[in-house]
Design a protein around this motif. Sequence first.
Motif, short mmCIF file in Angstrom:
data_model
loop_
_atom_site.label_atom_id
_atom_site.label_comp_id
_atom_site.label_asym_id
_atom_site.label_seq_id
_atom_site.Cartn_x
_atom_site.Cartn_y
_atom_site.Cartn_z
N GLU A 41 15.51 1.87 7.12
CA GLU A 41 15.14 3.02 7.94
C GLU A 41 14.04 3.82 7.22
N HIS A 42 13.19 4.45 8.00
CA HIS A 42 12.17 5.36 7.48
C HIS A 42 11.24 4.71 6.45
N THR A 43 10.79 3.51 6.75
CA THR A 43 9.85 2.84 5.85
C THR A 43 8.44 2.99 6.39
N GLU A 44 7.48 2.73 5.53
CA GLU A 44 6.07 2.80 5.95
C GLU A 44 5.78 1.76 7.04
N LEU A 45 6.41 0.59 6.94
CA LEU A 45 6.21 -0.45 7.95
C LEU A 45 6.72 0.01 9.31
N LEU A 46 7.88 0.64 9.35
CA LEU A 46 8.42 1.15 10.62
C LEU A 46 7.53 2.26 11.18
N ARG A 47 7.00 3.11 10.31
CA ARG A 47 6.10 4.17 10.79
C ARG A 47 4.83 3.58 11.40
N THR A 97 1.12 -9.91 -1.97
CA THR A 97 1.52 -10.48 -0.69
C THR A 97 2.60 -9.60 -0.08
N LEU A 98 2.40 -9.22 1.17
CA LEU A 98 3.38 -8.47 1.95
C LEU A 98 3.83 -9.37 3.08
N VAL A 120 0.57 -11.18 4.82
CA VAL A 120 -0.80 -10.79 4.46
C VAL A 120 -0.90 -10.86 2.94
N THR A 121 -1.96 -11.49 2.44
CA THR A 121 -2.20 -11.59 1.01
C THR A 121 -3.58 -11.06 0.68
N ARG A 122 -3.66 -10.26 -0.36
CA ARG A 122 -4.93 -9.71 -0.83
C ARG A 122 -4.96 -9.78 -2.35
N THR A 123 -6.14 -9.85 -2.90
CA THR A 123 -6.30 -9.77 -4.35
C THR A 123 -7.10 -8.51 -4.67
N TYR A 124 -6.87 -7.99 -5.85
CA TYR A 124 -7.63 -6.81 -6.26
C TYR A 124 -7.87 -6.84 -7.77
N ASP A 125 -8.92 -6.16 -8.16
CA ASP A 125 -9.39 -6.12 -9.54
C ASP A 125 -8.53 -5.14 -10.33
N GLU A 136 -3.36 0.12 -5.32
CA GLU A 136 -2.35 -0.81 -4.79
C GLU A 136 -1.65 -0.21 -3.58
N GLU A 137 -1.34 1.08 -3.61
CA GLU A 137 -0.68 1.72 -2.47
C GLU A 137 -1.59 1.76 -1.23
N ILE A 138 -2.87 2.04 -1.44
CA ILE A 138 -3.83 2.03 -0.32
C ILE A 138 -3.92 0.63 0.25
N LEU A 139 -3.97 -0.37 -0.61
CA LEU A 139 -4.03 -1.76 -0.17
C LEU A 139 -2.78 -2.14 0.62
N LYS A 140 -1.62 -1.71 0.16
CA LYS A 140 -0.37 -2.00 0.88
C LYS A 140 -0.39 -1.36 2.26
N GLY A 141 -0.92 -0.15 2.37
CA GLY A 141 -1.02 0.51 3.67
C GLY A 141 -1.87 -0.28 4.64
N GLU A 142 -3.03 -0.76 4.16
CA GLU A 142 -3.89 -1.58 5.01
C GLU A 142 -3.21 -2.89 5.39
N MET A 143 -2.46 -3.45 4.45
CA MET A 143 -1.77 -4.71 4.71
C MET A 143 -0.65 -4.51 5.74
N ARG A 144 0.02 -3.37 5.70
CA ARG A 144 1.07 -3.09 6.70
C ARG A 144 0.47 -3.01 8.10
N ILE A 145 -0.71 -2.42 8.21
CA ILE A 145 -1.39 -2.37 9.50
C ILE A 145 -1.63 -3.79 10.00
N GLU A 146 -2.07 -4.67 9.12
CA GLU A 146 -2.31 -6.06 9.51
C GLU A 146 -1.02 -6.78 9.87
N LEU A 147 0.09 -6.49 9.16
CA LEU A 147 1.38 -7.09 9.51
C LEU A 147 1.79 -6.71 10.92
#
Length: 171
Positions: A41-47, A97-98, A120-125, A136-147
Amino acid sequence: MKALILSLSLLLLTSACGWHLRGSLNPPLDIERIYVASTEEHTELLRELERSLASQDIAIVARNENPEYILALGDETTRRRTVGIGADTLASAYSLTLMVRYQILTADNIPLGEQEQARVTRTYDATDSTGLEREEEILKGEMRIELVQQMMRRAYILLQDNNGADGETTQ
Protein backbone atom coordinates in the motif's frame (compact mmCIF):
# COMPACT_ATOMS: atom_id res chain seq x y z
CA MET A 1 5.60 32.25 -46.82
CA LYS A 2 8.29 29.62 -47.41
CA ALA A 3 8.73 29.16 -43.67
CA LEU A 4 4.99 28.56 -43.25
CA ILE A 5 4.93 25.98 -46.05
CA LEU A 6 8.02 24.27 -44.63
CA SER A 7 6.50 24.18 -41.14
CA LEU A 8 3.23 22.75 -42.40
CA SER A 9 5.08 20.16 -44.47
CA LEU A 10 7.12 19.04 -41.47
CA LEU A 11 3.98 18.85 -39.35
CA LEU A 12 2.25 16.75 -41.99
CA LEU A 13 5.25 14.43 -42.31
CA THR A 14 5.54 13.82 -38.56
CA SER A 15 1.84 13.10 -38.19
CA ALA A 16 1.75 10.79 -41.22
CA CYS A 17 4.66 8.59 -40.09
CA GLY A 18 3.05 7.60 -36.77
CA TRP A 19 5.31 9.85 -34.69
CA HIS A 20 3.95 10.62 -31.23
CA LEU A 21 5.15 12.30 -28.06
CA ARG A 22 7.33 10.28 -25.75
CA GLY A 23 5.21 8.54 -23.15
CA SER A 24 1.96 8.75 -25.07
CA LEU A 25 -0.20 5.66 -24.84
CA ASN A 26 -2.83 3.89 -26.83
CA PRO A 27 -6.33 5.41 -26.88
CA PRO A 28 -7.94 5.52 -23.43
CA LEU A 29 -9.19 2.27 -21.99
CA ASP A 30 -12.93 1.81 -22.36
CA ILE A 31 -13.61 1.30 -18.65
CA GLU A 32 -14.73 3.50 -15.80
CA ARG A 33 -13.92 1.55 -12.63
CA ILE A 34 -11.07 -0.79 -11.72
CA TYR A 35 -10.05 -2.48 -8.50
CA VAL A 36 -6.32 -2.71 -7.83
CA ALA A 37 -5.46 -5.71 -5.67
CA SER A 38 -2.01 -5.19 -4.21
CA THR A 39 -0.09 -6.63 -1.29
CA GLU A 40 1.66 -3.30 -0.84
CA GLU A 41 0.00 0.00 0.00
CA HIS A 42 1.03 3.62 -0.58
CA THR A 43 3.98 2.89 -2.86
CA GLU A 44 5.39 5.11 -5.57
CA LEU A 45 4.30 2.54 -8.17
CA LEU A 46 0.69 2.65 -6.95
CA ARG A 47 0.75 6.46 -6.98
CA GLU A 48 2.01 6.46 -10.57
CA LEU A 49 -0.67 3.92 -11.53
CA GLU A 50 -3.34 6.11 -9.91
CA ARG A 51 -2.11 9.16 -11.86
CA SER A 52 -2.15 7.24 -15.14
CA LEU A 53 -5.65 5.86 -14.57
CA ALA A 54 -6.95 9.25 -13.44
CA SER A 55 -5.62 10.84 -16.63
CA GLN A 56 -7.89 8.43 -18.52
CA ASP A 57 -10.87 9.11 -16.20
CA ILE A 58 -10.72 5.62 -14.69
CA ALA A 59 -11.58 5.44 -11.01
CA ILE A 60 -9.84 3.04 -8.66
CA VAL A 61 -12.62 1.60 -6.53
CA ALA A 62 -12.95 -0.88 -3.68
CA ARG A 63 -13.75 -4.51 -4.43
CA ASN A 64 -17.34 -4.09 -3.19
CA GLU A 65 -18.00 -1.11 -5.51
CA ASN A 66 -18.63 -3.21 -8.63
CA PRO A 67 -15.40 -2.73 -10.56
CA GLU A 68 -15.43 -3.66 -14.23
CA TYR A 69 -11.95 -5.21 -14.01
CA ILE A 70 -9.38 -6.19 -11.42
CA LEU A 71 -5.68 -5.48 -11.67
CA ALA A 72 -3.80 -7.95 -9.45
CA LEU A 73 -0.47 -6.30 -8.79
CA GLY A 74 2.55 -8.05 -7.30
CA ASP A 75 5.38 -6.46 -5.36
CA GLU A 76 7.79 -4.15 -7.13
CA THR A 77 11.23 -5.73 -7.33
CA THR A 78 14.47 -3.78 -7.72
CA ARG A 79 17.77 -5.27 -8.81
CA ARG A 80 21.01 -3.31 -8.86
CA ARG A 81 24.26 -4.69 -10.12
CA THR A 82 27.67 -3.34 -10.98
CA VAL A 83 28.35 -3.28 -14.73
CA GLY A 84 31.59 -1.31 -14.78
CA ILE A 85 34.71 -1.06 -12.66
CA GLY A 86 37.02 1.97 -12.80
CA ALA A 87 40.80 2.04 -12.65
CA ASP A 88 40.55 2.53 -8.88
CA THR A 89 38.61 -0.81 -8.60
CA LEU A 90 35.47 1.03 -7.53
CA ALA A 91 32.15 0.69 -9.31
CA SER A 92 31.92 3.09 -12.23
CA ALA A 93 28.51 2.07 -13.60
CA TYR A 94 25.42 0.30 -12.30
CA SER A 95 22.51 -1.45 -13.95
CA LEU A 96 19.14 -0.94 -12.30
CA THR A 97 16.16 -3.17 -13.08
CA LEU A 98 12.62 -2.53 -11.86
CA MET A 99 9.97 -5.17 -12.40
CA VAL A 100 6.47 -6.03 -11.32
CA ARG A 101 4.21 -9.01 -11.98
CA TYR A 102 0.56 -8.32 -12.68
CA GLN A 103 -2.60 -9.87 -14.09
CA ILE A 104 -5.83 -8.40 -15.38
CA LEU A 105 -9.06 -10.15 -14.46
CA THR A 106 -12.74 -9.56 -15.10
CA ALA A 107 -14.96 -8.57 -12.18
CA ASP A 108 -15.79 -12.30 -11.85
CA ASN A 109 -12.09 -13.14 -11.29
CA ILE A 110 -11.65 -14.62 -14.78
CA PRO A 111 -8.11 -13.93 -16.04
CA LEU A 112 -7.90 -12.08 -19.37
CA GLY A 113 -4.51 -13.60 -20.02
CA GLU A 114 -1.50 -15.09 -18.34
CA GLN A 115 0.29 -13.37 -15.50
CA GLU A 116 2.58 -10.75 -17.08
CA GLN A 117 5.77 -9.05 -15.99
CA ALA A 118 6.62 -5.44 -16.74
CA ARG A 119 10.36 -4.80 -16.64
CA VAL A 120 12.56 -1.76 -17.21
CA THR A 121 16.37 -1.75 -17.07
CA ARG A 122 18.64 1.28 -17.11
CA THR A 123 22.32 1.86 -16.51
CA TYR A 124 23.87 4.92 -14.94
CA ASP A 125 27.31 6.34 -14.30
CA ALA A 126 28.62 6.02 -10.77
CA THR A 127 31.96 7.78 -11.18
CA ASP A 128 30.69 11.01 -9.62
CA SER A 129 29.53 9.97 -6.16
CA THR A 130 27.93 13.34 -5.34
CA GLY A 131 24.19 13.00 -5.72
CA LEU A 132 24.38 9.32 -6.64
CA GLU A 133 21.46 8.33 -4.39
CA ARG A 134 19.36 11.21 -5.73
CA GLU A 135 20.16 10.23 -9.31
CA GLU A 136 19.09 6.66 -8.60
CA GLU A 137 15.78 7.82 -7.08
CA ILE A 138 15.04 10.06 -10.09
CA LEU A 139 15.86 7.15 -12.39
CA LYS A 140 13.55 4.84 -10.43
CA GLY A 141 10.73 7.39 -10.76
CA GLU A 142 11.15 7.49 -14.53
CA MET A 143 11.31 3.71 -14.64
CA ARG A 144 8.05 3.42 -12.67
CA ILE A 145 6.35 5.62 -15.25
CA GLU A 146 7.56 3.21 -17.94
CA LEU A 147 6.36 0.19 -15.93
CA VAL A 148 2.87 1.68 -15.68
CA GLN A 149 2.88 2.52 -19.38
CA GLN A 150 3.78 -1.08 -20.20
CA MET A 151 0.91 -2.31 -18.04
CA MET A 152 -1.53 0.17 -19.60
CA ARG A 153 -0.54 -0.81 -23.15
CA ARG A 154 -0.99 -4.49 -22.32
CA ALA A 155 -4.33 -3.77 -20.62
CA TYR A 156 -5.48 -1.94 -23.74
CA ILE A 157 -4.66 -4.96 -25.90
CA LEU A 158 -6.26 -7.46 -23.50
CA LEU A 159 -9.43 -5.39 -23.11
CA GLN A 160 -9.76 -4.93 -26.88
CA ASP A 161 -9.37 -8.70 -27.36
CA ASN A 162 -11.87 -9.37 -24.56
CA ASN A 163 -14.43 -6.97 -26.03
CA GLY A 164 -14.03 -8.54 -29.47
CA ALA A 165 -14.42 -12.06 -27.98
CA ASP A 166 -17.63 -11.06 -26.21
CA GLY A 167 -19.13 -9.85 -29.44
CA GLU A 168 -19.09 -6.22 -28.38
CA THR A 169 -17.92 -3.59 -30.78
CA THR A 170 -14.55 -2.04 -30.10
CA GLN A 171 -13.79 1.57 -30.69
